[in-house]
Design an enzyme around this catalytic site. Structure first.
Site, PDB file in Angstrom:
ATOM      1  CB  THR A 133     -18.695 -40.648  25.806  1.00  0.00           C
ATOM      2  OG1 THR A 133     -18.992 -42.018  26.127  1.00  0.00           O
ATOM      3  CG2 THR A 133     -18.886 -39.775  27.030  1.00  0.00           C
TER       4      THR A 133
ATOM      5  NE  ARG B 161     -16.794 -40.859  16.138  1.00  0.00           N
ATOM      6  CZ  ARG B 161     -15.819 -40.911  17.046  1.00  0.00           C
ATOM      7  NH1 ARG B 161     -16.075 -40.624  18.323  1.00  0.00           N
ATOM      8  NH2 ARG B 161     -14.586 -41.244  16.691  1.00  0.00           N
TER       9      ARG B 161
ATOM     10  CD  GLU C 165     -18.425 -33.685  17.789  1.00  0.00           C
ATOM     11  OE1 GLU C 165     -19.158 -34.665  18.045  1.00  0.00           O
ATOM     12  OE2 GLU C 165     -17.204 -33.693  17.917  1.00  0.00           O
TER      13      GLU C 165
ATOM     14  CG  HIS D  97     -15.404 -35.323  20.337  1.00  0.00           C
ATOM     15  ND1 HIS D  97     -15.874 -35.680  19.088  1.00  0.00           N
ATOM     16  CD2 HIS D  97     -14.865 -36.450  20.871  1.00  0.00           C
ATOM     17  CE1 HIS D  97     -15.617 -36.951  18.870  1.00  0.00           C
ATOM     18  NE2 HIS D  97     -15.002 -37.448  19.939  1.00  0.00           N
TER      19      HIS D  97
HETATM   20  C1  GLV Z   1     -12.775 -40.105  19.798  1.00  0.00           C
HETATM   21  O1  GLV Z   1     -13.908 -39.788  19.635  1.00  0.00           O
HETATM   22  C2  GLV Z   1     -12.200 -41.328  19.313  1.00  0.00           C
HETATM   23  O2  GLV Z   1     -12.839 -42.056  18.544  1.00  0.00           O
HETATM   24  O3  GLV Z   1     -11.058 -41.597  19.677  1.00  0.00           O
END
Ligand code: GLV
Ligand code: GLV
Length: 322
Positions: free
Chosen positions: A238, A240, A269, A287
């Site tokens: 979750t 990058r 992405e 995302h």
């Molecule tokens: C989402 O990926 C963030 O960095 O807030």
């Protein structure tokens, strides 16, 4: 009367943030719900005092130059700010802010969502049923992997990694963690045990990534790491996309070197590595880790407060390039 500060918002956000900004500033918002092209972004920022940007906007020197020397702050609507060239910002005297804290629970909760969904094959099972394949209970139907009592490996223990790890207690998990520094408070409050990367990868049943994207974390996980991991292990990302070598991940998932993966972010992405979406042992999300109504409102308010503070000549609370 002094002219009102002029702020550009690169994408429509929840109303409370816009209303907050409008109390202090002239606000213009990208009228379309899509990422602006580079040319559109360069034109739109011209002459602004502040810009509220998204993680999908590449904020580089050309953008700061186009905005002009009066522009004081870019408030990025995200905790991550790898989309912003901090050196260029420093050279141009532009402050950069992010939205930490308000998305910590939502993001950690989504990492858990992916862990459960992957381990228990939730998406595959739902699809099976909807396709009319369900003929009744079966002793061998859609067997997943057990979660309670297993070993959880957390790589990166900033706010989100720590929050994610603290929730493992409910499932009686052993927690291993790896970061550039040991964190004794975190160890004391969660019982987490520091491990070098190799030990963590070798011993964990679930490996979850919570590092920022930096030169040192690009491709932190690739073929050599999949080789060390258990073939029953599940990778959760979750953070990058580029933290994982996605092509090597597809190969590891195909060959059964690891059991599965739950991903909210991708290396290029919104493109996916060919073959990834065809695999049944992955759960892939677009995302959405911070995507709850409450969190997105709060992120907007945080970004707006950072802009207003900068306009008033204060140090914004979430300045990242002090
Ligand atoms: C989402 O990926 C963030 O960095 O807030
Ligand atoms: C981001 O909020 C982090 O420190 O994990």
């Amino acid at each position: 009367m002094k002219r009102k500060w002029n702020v550009f918002v690169t994408r429509m956000l929840p109303e409370p943030a816009i209303n907050y900004l409008k109390a202090y500033c002239e606000v213009e918002i990208n009228p379309e719900d899509r990422v602006l092209s580079k040319a559109e972004l360069l034109a739109a920022v011209k002459g602004r005092d502040a810009v509220l940007s998204q993680l999908t906007d590449i904020i580089d020197d050309a953008v700061f130059a186009a905005a002009g020397p009066q522009c004081k702050v870019f408030a990025n609507y995200a905790v991550g700010y790898n989309n912003v060239d901090l050196e260029a910002a420093a050279r141009r005297g532009v402050m950069i802010t992010n939205t930490p804290d308000v998305l910590t629970d939502a993001t950690a909760d989504l990492a858990w969502t992916l862990l459960f969904a992957t381990a228990r094959r939730v998406v595959e099972a739902d699809d099976f049923l909807r396709k009319g394949k369900y003929q009744g209970w079966g002793p061998m139907l859609l067997l997943g992997v057990e979660i309670t009592g297993k070993t959880l490996g957390v790589i990166g223990t900033g706010r989100i990694g720590q929050n994610f790890a603290s929730k493992a207690k409910a499932f009686s998990m052993k927690v291993l963690y790896n970061d550039i520094h040991r964190n004794l408070d975190f160890e004391k409050t969660t019982g987490a045990v520091y491990a070098d990367k190799e030990t963590l990868l070798r011993e964990s049943d679930f490996v979850s990534l919570h590092v920022p994207l930096l030169p040192a974390t690009r491709h932190l996980i690739g073929a050599p790491e999949f080789y060390i991991m258990k073939n029953t292990a599940i990778l959760i990302n979750t953070s990058r996309g580029p933290v994982v070598n996605e092509q090597e991940l597809v190969a590891a998932l195909k060959s059964g070197q690891i059991w599965g993966a739950g991903l909210d972010v991708f290396e290029n992405e919104p493109e996916l590595t060919p073959g990834l979406a065809e695999l049944t042992n992955v759960v892939i999300l677009p995302h959405v880790a911070s995507a709850t109504v409450e969190t997105r409102i709060n992120m907007g308010l945080v970004a707006a407060r950072n802009i207003v503070a900068a306009m008033q000549g204060e140090v914004p609370p979430n300045l990242v390039n002090r």
